[in-house]
Write a protein that holds these residues in place. Structure first.
Motif, PDB file in Angstrom:
ATOM      1  N   GLU A  76       0.843  -1.188   0.000  1.00  0.00           N
ATOM      2  CA  GLU A  76       0.000   0.000   0.000  1.00  0.00           C
ATOM      3  C   GLU A  76       0.881   1.240   0.000  1.00  0.00           C
ATOM      4  O   GLU A  76       1.963   1.247   0.580  1.00  0.00           O
ATOM      5  CB  GLU A  76      -0.871   0.044   1.263  1.00  0.00           C
ATOM      6  CG  GLU A  76      -1.984  -0.965   1.329  1.00  0.00           C
ATOM      7  CD  GLU A  76      -2.780  -0.784   2.621  1.00  0.00           C
ATOM      8  OE1 GLU A  76      -3.975  -0.464   2.534  1.00  0.00           O
ATOM      9  OE2 GLU A  76      -2.191  -0.965   3.705  1.00  0.00           O
ATOM     10  N   THR A  77       0.382   2.280  -0.639  1.00  0.00           N
ATOM     11  CA  THR A  77       1.030   3.567  -0.469  1.00  0.00           C
ATOM     12  C   THR A  77       0.655   4.109   0.905  1.00  0.00           C
ATOM     13  O   THR A  77      -0.295   3.639   1.548  1.00  0.00           O
ATOM     14  CB  THR A  77       0.568   4.562  -1.544  1.00  0.00           C
ATOM     15  OG1 THR A  77      -0.826   4.837  -1.364  1.00  0.00           O
ATOM     16  CG2 THR A  77       0.799   4.003  -2.942  1.00  0.00           C
ATOM     17  N   SER A  80      -2.941   5.356   0.768  1.00  0.00           N
ATOM     18  CA  SER A  80      -3.926   4.279   0.733  1.00  0.00           C
ATOM     19  C   SER A  80      -4.124   3.683   2.117  1.00  0.00           C
ATOM     20  O   SER A  80      -5.248   3.382   2.530  1.00  0.00           O
ATOM     21  CB  SER A  80      -3.491   3.181  -0.244  1.00  0.00           C
ATOM     22  OG  SER A  80      -3.495   3.643  -1.574  1.00  0.00           O
ATOM     23  N   TRP A 127     -12.756   8.277  -0.274  1.00  0.00           N
ATOM     24  CA  TRP A 127     -11.851   7.189  -0.650  1.00  0.00           C
ATOM     25  C   TRP A 127     -11.942   6.906  -2.150  1.00  0.00           C
ATOM     26  O   TRP A 127     -10.920   6.682  -2.819  1.00  0.00           O
ATOM     27  CB  TRP A 127     -12.202   5.945   0.167  1.00  0.00           C
ATOM     28  CG  TRP A 127     -11.139   4.890   0.227  1.00  0.00           C
ATOM     29  CD1 TRP A 127     -10.045   4.769  -0.583  1.00  0.00           C
ATOM     30  CD2 TRP A 127     -11.071   3.798   1.142  1.00  0.00           C
ATOM     31  NE1 TRP A 127      -9.303   3.668  -0.228  1.00  0.00           N
ATOM     32  CE2 TRP A 127      -9.905   3.060   0.832  1.00  0.00           C
ATOM     33  CE3 TRP A 127     -11.884   3.378   2.191  1.00  0.00           C
ATOM     34  CZ2 TRP A 127      -9.551   1.908   1.534  1.00  0.00           C
ATOM     35  CZ3 TRP A 127     -11.523   2.238   2.898  1.00  0.00           C
ATOM     36  CH2 TRP A 127     -10.368   1.511   2.575  1.00  0.00           C
ATOM     37  N   ILE A 131      -9.090   7.009  -5.149  1.00  0.00           N
ATOM     38  CA  ILE A 131      -8.811   5.920  -6.089  1.00  0.00           C
ATOM     39  C   ILE A 131      -8.897   6.422  -7.527  1.00  0.00           C
ATOM     40  O   ILE A 131      -8.061   6.084  -8.377  1.00  0.00           O
ATOM     41  CB  ILE A 131      -9.800   4.759  -5.864  1.00  0.00           C
ATOM     42  CG1 ILE A 131      -9.567   4.124  -4.488  1.00  0.00           C
ATOM     43  CG2 ILE A 131      -9.671   3.703  -6.955  1.00  0.00           C
ATOM     44  CD1 ILE A 131     -10.639   3.136  -4.068  1.00  0.00           C
ATOM     45  N   GLU A 132      -9.893   7.249  -7.831  1.00  0.00           N
ATOM     46  CA  GLU A 132     -10.090   7.734  -9.199  1.00  0.00           C
ATOM     47  C   GLU A 132      -8.985   8.690  -9.639  1.00  0.00           C
ATOM     48  O   GLU A 132      -8.498   8.605 -10.766  1.00  0.00           O
ATOM     49  CB  GLU A 132     -11.443   8.448  -9.297  1.00  0.00           C
ATOM     50  CG  GLU A 132     -12.639   7.530  -9.244  1.00  0.00           C
ATOM     51  CD  GLU A 132     -13.954   8.300  -9.322  1.00  0.00           C
ATOM     52  OE1 GLU A 132     -14.930   7.742  -9.849  1.00  0.00           O
ATOM     53  OE2 GLU A 132     -14.003   9.463  -8.846  1.00  0.00           O
ATOM     54  N   GLY A 134      -5.966   9.245  -8.037  1.00  0.00           N
ATOM     55  CA  GLY A 134      -4.609   8.814  -7.776  1.00  0.00           C
ATOM     56  C   GLY A 134      -3.918   9.736  -6.795  1.00  0.00           C
ATOM     57  O   GLY A 134      -4.332  10.893  -6.604  1.00  0.00           O
ATOM     58  N   THR A 246     -10.505  -1.619  -1.013  1.00  0.00           N
ATOM     59  CA  THR A 246      -9.104  -2.052  -0.964  1.00  0.00           C
ATOM     60  C   THR A 246      -8.724  -2.885  -2.183  1.00  0.00           C
ATOM     61  O   THR A 246      -7.543  -2.971  -2.525  1.00  0.00           O
ATOM     62  CB  THR A 246      -8.816  -2.869   0.314  1.00  0.00           C
ATOM     63  OG1 THR A 246      -9.724  -3.973   0.401  1.00  0.00           O
ATOM     64  CG2 THR A 246      -8.931  -2.004   1.550  1.00  0.00           C
ATOM     65  N   PRO A 249      -7.875  -0.412  -5.836  1.00  0.00           N
ATOM     66  CA  PRO A 249      -6.527   0.110  -6.116  1.00  0.00           C
ATOM     67  C   PRO A 249      -5.549  -0.965  -6.566  1.00  0.00           C
ATOM     68  O   PRO A 249      -4.683  -0.717  -7.408  1.00  0.00           O
ATOM     69  CB  PRO A 249      -6.097   0.715  -4.769  1.00  0.00           C
ATOM     70  CG  PRO A 249      -7.374   0.984  -4.051  1.00  0.00           C
ATOM     71  CD  PRO A 249      -8.298  -0.109  -4.464  1.00  0.00           C
ATOM     72  N   GLN A 250      -5.681  -2.187  -6.022  1.00  0.00           N
ATOM     73  CA  GLN A 250      -4.799  -3.264  -6.435  1.00  0.00           C
ATOM     74  C   GLN A 250      -4.992  -3.574  -7.915  1.00  0.00           C
ATOM     75  O   GLN A 250      -4.040  -3.771  -8.645  1.00  0.00           O
ATOM     76  CB  GLN A 250      -5.097  -4.513  -5.599  1.00  0.00           C
ATOM     77  CG  GLN A 250      -4.865  -4.339  -4.103  1.00  0.00           C
ATOM     78  CD  GLN A 250      -5.358  -5.538  -3.305  1.00  0.00           C
ATOM     79  OE1 GLN A 250      -5.244  -6.669  -3.748  1.00  0.00           O
ATOM     80  NE2 GLN A 250      -5.945  -5.268  -2.146  1.00  0.00           N
ATOM     81  N   ALA A 252      -6.261  -1.517 -10.188  1.00  0.00           N
ATOM     82  CA  ALA A 252      -5.816  -0.357 -10.957  1.00  0.00           C
ATOM     83  C   ALA A 252      -4.300  -0.357 -11.131  1.00  0.00           C
ATOM     84  O   ALA A 252      -3.768  -0.032 -12.195  1.00  0.00           O
ATOM     85  CB  ALA A 252      -6.274   0.931 -10.292  1.00  0.00           C
ATOM     86  N   GLN A 253      -3.583  -0.749 -10.067  1.00  0.00           N
ATOM     87  CA  GLN A 253      -2.123  -0.797 -10.137  1.00  0.00           C
ATOM     88  C   GLN A 253      -1.651  -1.874 -11.107  1.00  0.00           C
ATOM     89  O   GLN A 253      -0.691  -1.684 -11.842  1.00  0.00           O
ATOM     90  CB  GLN A 253      -1.558  -1.054  -8.741  1.00  0.00           C
ATOM     91  CG  GLN A 253      -1.652   0.140  -7.814  1.00  0.00           C
ATOM     92  CD  GLN A 253      -1.209  -0.183  -6.399  1.00  0.00           C
ATOM     93  OE1 GLN A 253      -0.750  -1.287  -6.125  1.00  0.00           O
ATOM     94  NE2 GLN A 253      -1.344   0.787  -5.506  1.00  0.00           N
TER      95      GLN A 253
END
Length: 255
Positions: A76-77, A80, A127, A131-132, A134, A246, A249-250, A252-253
């Protein structure tokens, strides 16, 4: 984690202090056991007077601690992790607020129970916006503004006896809308399942709470009442929202 705790604790204490003043003396809140379908057990202490509706708050606390300490080897960043920790602390605090409300049946915790619900729902759009957009484009000032507006929206409860319901309905609608929007943009089958379960849990939370006394006419709902099951749905709503927010984001990455 310290930042997340501070940023939840500070507005919570402010709201708690205001709730203990005469500012909300005219807000319509329920302050009797007759409001709940579960029968009071007279020989138990106040914090267990309605055992099922009291003890279900342990689930909020456990679920919040679970997600607060959640790692599962996921990278996680820092931002995040902050998003997750704030939401988790909100769940832990909310469990204590609801339990206190049932234990003492006083106006201040009843007001705080309603009031704190609003910034919890508002954190979902915060949140999602993170996510949208960044980490590079997201602004903490926007999140703070939305949370402040959410807290101030409880003022509708002072303007009308159904003001809180209106504010809560708007919060729920915004959270669902943004959840669907980000799902269409970034989601997959797994996140769609989480979103559907979160929305169904939200519907169960509302409907079962409203039907508490009607359901109590049936033996099945006389101890484990509609209000109890609405809280179970609320915990599930929290949990599946965590799963959804949660997982996105995973994915998206990876893309």
């Amino acid at each position: 984690m310290k930042s997340a705790l501070l940023h939840v604790l500070a507005p919570f204490l402010l709201c708690a202090a205001l709730a203990n003043t005469s500012l909300f003396a005219d807000v319509d809140v329920d302050l009797s056991y007759e409001h709940y379908a579960e029968k009071r057990v007279d020989y138990l202490p106040g914090f267990l007077a309605m055992p099922c509706n009291c003890l279900v708050n342990v689930a909020y606390i456990y679920m919040g601690l679970y997600w607060l300490l959640w790692h599962r080897g996921v990278k996680e960043t820092e931002q995040s992790r902050y998003m997750r920790e704030v939401f988790a602390f909100m769940a832990v605090f909310y469990g204590h607020v609801q339990w206190t409300r049932l234990a003492v049946l006083r106006r201040a915790p009843a007001v705080l129970d309603q009031w704190f619900t609003l910034p919890i729902f508002a954190w979902v759009p915060v949140w999602i916006r993170f996510i949208e957009r960044g980490p590079a484009k997201w602004r903490a000032s926007h999140a703070a503004a939305l949370e402040l507006f959410s807290i101030l929206s409880y003022g509708l409860a002072l303007a009308h006896e159904r003001g809180f319901e209106v504010a809560l309905g708007c919060h729920v609608a915004l959270a669902v809308y943004m959840g669907v929007r980000v799902q269409l943009r970034l989601g997959d089958g797994r996140t769609r399942g989480y979103l559907l379960l979160a929305v169904l849990s939200c519907a169960g939370f509302v409907v079962l709470k409203l039907l508490d006394h009607r359901l109590a006419r049936h033996r099945l709902f006389q101890r484990l009442t509609g209000h109890f099951w609405s809280k179970v749905c609320d915990v599930l709503q929290f949990h599946f929202s965590f799963c959804f927010l949660t997982t996105l984001p995973q994915r998206a990455q990876r893309e």
